[in-house]
Motif scaffolding. Sequence first.
Motif, PDB file in Angstrom:
ATOM      1  N   PRO A  19      48.768  39.265  42.001  1.00  0.00           N
ATOM      2  CA  PRO A  19      49.463  38.272  40.935  1.00  0.00           C
ATOM      3  C   PRO A  19      48.746  38.182  39.695  1.00  0.00           C
ATOM      4  CG  PRO A  19      47.593  37.513  42.709  1.00  0.00           C
ATOM      5  CD  PRO A  19      47.738  39.095  43.121  1.00  0.00           C
ATOM      6  N   GLU A  20      47.920  39.011  39.323  1.00  0.00           N
ATOM      7  CA  GLU A  20      47.679  39.061  37.589  1.00  0.00           C
ATOM      8  C   GLU A  20      48.850  39.668  37.067  1.00  0.00           C
ATOM      9  OE1 GLU A  20      45.468  42.828  39.632  1.00  0.00           O
ATOM     10  OE2 GLU A  20      46.230  40.785  40.266  1.00  0.00           O
ATOM     11  N   LEU A  21      49.597  40.007  37.417  1.00  0.00           N
ATOM     12  CA  LEU A  21      50.729  40.770  36.910  1.00  0.00           C
ATOM     13  C   LEU A  21      52.035  39.599  36.587  1.00  0.00           C
ATOM     14  CD1 LEU A  21      51.096  44.390  38.498  1.00  0.00           C
ATOM     15  CD2 LEU A  21      50.096  43.948  36.158  1.00  0.00           C
ATOM     16  N   SER A  22      52.614  39.790  35.726  1.00  0.00           N
ATOM     17  CA  SER A  22      53.823  38.801  35.605  1.00  0.00           C
ATOM     18  C   SER A  22      55.065  39.668  34.923  1.00  0.00           C
ATOM     19  CB  SER A  22      53.438  37.657  34.905  1.00  0.00           C
ATOM     20  OG  SER A  22      53.176  37.926  33.459  1.00  0.00           O
TER      21      SER A  22
ATOM     22  N   GLN B 114      44.733  48.159  31.669  1.00  0.00           N
ATOM     23  CA  GLN B 114      43.834  47.174  31.015  1.00  0.00           C
ATOM     24  C   GLN B 114      44.455  45.597  31.174  1.00  0.00           C
ATOM     25  OE1 GLN B 114      42.629  47.594  26.957  1.00  0.00           O
ATOM     26  NE2 GLN B 114      42.383  49.888  26.941  1.00  0.00           N
ATOM     27  N   PRO B 115      43.456  44.997  31.142  1.00  0.00           N
ATOM     28  CA  PRO B 115      43.672  43.349  31.135  1.00  0.00           C
ATOM     29  C   PRO B 115      44.617  43.217  29.871  1.00  0.00           C
ATOM     30  CG  PRO B 115      41.530  43.367  31.490  1.00  0.00           C
ATOM     31  CD  PRO B 115      42.109  44.868  31.265  1.00  0.00           C
TER      32      PRO B 115
ATOM     33  N   GLN C 184      53.106  42.660  32.694  1.00  0.00           N
ATOM     34  CA  GLN C 184      52.176  42.538  31.989  1.00  0.00           C
ATOM     35  C   GLN C 184      51.040  41.815  32.858  1.00  0.00           C
ATOM     36  OE1 GLN C 184      52.793  40.782  27.869  1.00  0.00           O
ATOM     37  NE2 GLN C 184      50.511  41.362  27.448  1.00  0.00           N
ATOM     38  N   LYS C 185      49.850  42.347  32.599  1.00  0.00           N
ATOM     39  CA  LYS C 185      48.554  42.026  33.134  1.00  0.00           C
ATOM     40  C   LYS C 185      47.811  41.042  32.373  1.00  0.00           C
ATOM     41  CE  LYS C 185      45.119  44.494  35.989  1.00  0.00           C
ATOM     42  NZ  LYS C 185      44.248  45.679  35.858  1.00  0.00           N
TER      43      LYS C 185
ATOM     44  N   ILE D 171      59.501  45.102  43.251  1.00  0.00           N
ATOM     45  CA  ILE D 171      58.653  44.435  42.252  1.00  0.00           C
ATOM     46  C   ILE D 171      58.296  42.845  42.752  1.00  0.00           C
ATOM     47  CG2 ILE D 171      58.956  43.092  40.203  1.00  0.00           C
ATOM     48  CD1 ILE D 171      58.886  46.071  39.725  1.00  0.00           C
ATOM     49  N   SER D 172      59.040  42.198  43.675  1.00  0.00           N
ATOM     50  CA  SER D 172      58.647  41.268  44.411  1.00  0.00           C
ATOM     51  C   SER D 172      57.397  41.400  45.098  1.00  0.00           C
ATOM     52  CB  SER D 172      59.554  40.854  45.649  1.00  0.00           C
ATOM     53  OG  SER D 172      60.894  40.725  45.112  1.00  0.00           O
ATOM     54  N   TRP D 173      57.457  42.543  45.845  1.00  0.00           N
ATOM     55  CA  TRP D 173      56.261  42.876  46.568  1.00  0.00           C
ATOM     56  C   TRP D 173      55.004  43.156  45.781  1.00  0.00           C
ATOM     57  CZ3 TRP D 173      52.853  47.196  46.700  1.00  0.00           C
ATOM     58  CH2 TRP D 173      52.115  47.458  47.555  1.00  0.00           C
ATOM     59  N   LEU D 174      55.029  43.651  44.715  1.00  0.00           N
ATOM     60  CA  LEU D 174      53.913  44.137  43.733  1.00  0.00           C
ATOM     61  C   LEU D 174      53.421  42.730  43.131  1.00  0.00           C
ATOM     62  CD1 LEU D 174      51.963  45.963  42.178  1.00  0.00           C
ATOM     63  CD2 LEU D 174      53.914  46.271  40.221  1.00  0.00           C
ATOM     64  N   LEU D 175      54.303  41.955  42.913  1.00  0.00           N
ATOM     65  CA  LEU D 175      53.855  40.531  42.262  1.00  0.00           C
ATOM     66  C   LEU D 175      53.138  39.529  43.077  1.00  0.00           C
ATOM     67  CD1 LEU D 175      57.143  39.524  40.353  1.00  0.00           C
ATOM     68  CD2 LEU D 175      55.069  40.209  39.246  1.00  0.00           C
ATOM     69  N   ARG D 176      53.513  40.060  44.377  1.00  0.00           N
ATOM     70  CA  ARG D 176      52.518  39.070  45.661  1.00  0.00           C
ATOM     71  C   ARG D 176      51.166  39.846  45.523  1.00  0.00           C
ATOM     72  NH1 ARG D 176      57.717  39.294  48.462  1.00  0.00           N
ATOM     73  NH2 ARG D 176      56.984  40.879  50.001  1.00  0.00           N
TER      74      ARG D 176
END
Length: 469
Positions: free
Chosen positions: A256-259, A227-228, A305-306, A248-253
């Motif tokens: 981008p709504e995840l941090s 969920q947001p 977190q989204k 994690i680097s790859w996922l954040l790219r």
Amino acid sequence: MDSDRLSALPQAFLHRMKDMLGDDFEPFLAAYEQPRTYGLRVNTAKISCEEFEQIVPFEVKKIPWVSNGYFYNEDVRPSRCALYQAGLYYLQEPSAMTPASRIPVEPGEYVLDMCAAPGGKATAVGSALKGEGLLVANDISTTRARALLRNLELFGIPNLFVSNEKPEKMVKNFPEFFHKIILDAPCSGEGMFRKEEALAKDWTPEKSEELSRIQKQLCLNAADMLQPGGQMLYSTCTFAPCEDEQIISWLLRERPELSLISMEDYEGFSTGNPEWGDGNPQLKKCVRIFPHKMQGEGHFLALLQKEGTAGPSAGTSKTSRLAADVRKYMEEFFREIGLKTLDGQEFDWNRVEVRADKVYYLPSVSYNFRGLTFIRNGLYLGDLKKNRFEPAQPLALAFRKNEAEAVISLSVDDPRLERYLKGETLTIEPEEAAHSKGWHLLCVEGYPLGFGKLVNGTLKNKYPAGWRV
């Protein structure tokens, strides 16, 4: 150092670890000379840590970085203790307790454990839900999913849906649905080489690269089901950067709504290393657990977190239409055992569903599970026999202390407990039982173990064959 454990470690693994750790490499190697540690985690939905410490019949010592975790000595066999069979604790390697302890689950939330078997993390978050909301525990293997179900039943978790499904298929059913997701990804297991030498024998550098492709796909699936405003915890039990910081680097790219967000710290934790990923300084918020800095094996974890805020919760409780005779037989049984509440809540007849003479208590959240392969939806209450209701073992374990009146409670050192768990009949003194006859919950120190039927001072054993010790 010429110990067997060290000689079992692959040379390519040692070379990489030396590059990664530098001056820390020698202390890291020395950790393989040390004995591993053993741990258990208390089921705080059933018992407080203070009460557990008062009744546990063997020596335990607090794990400082997990509030409900304890070390125990190697020579103890805690799975033989009746407190374990009552679902009061789960046996888990101390470092492996960390991920579930670092994702803040609140009662009423919808939680997914994507690769959940054998159940260490699922039992922890299920316990934190305290019977409210929904726990979806998934494992792609049917055999492993069955073992997972047993552990969740042992913990008395009623609000569950246990599936054995491909995660990419689950995304279609649960788009942006879950408040919290745990992804303990399949990994090369380098952090467990001290505990399981077989993992070291099977290890190859190529294996990590192959697994990282699987991990990336699982991460995308998880992100799309979150969920947001929701939080997702990614963890592995490996040191390999291509399965840790690089994922994690790859996922954040990619998303981008995840941090990354910070987790509750502990002095033995090491931070993630940005250089092992793409240089993103945020990677320091990841946690690494090294065996030379902690009393546990190797782990990696990242809490994400989204962005956004969650809308109103989807899914509502449905109204069940129970046949009058079914309700009558169940009410007769509940009267006989003096049901007060179940899992801390008033019994809700709208949640009862009958499938082929088997009776289930569905989660209060009704959702679209259509098309998913699953092995359990809700709590298995029992079976409809001719003109009566016969309770099932998971129902006994879903009862908390003092939720039923018809109990026979024995102390943890009573030898009759061992006989009960083997399926034998027991002799019960009149003053030990709530009633002179009929259904009773047999308890250890007040905590339910299973059912029995009292006839003339003899407790007929109803502990199922498949559960016996």
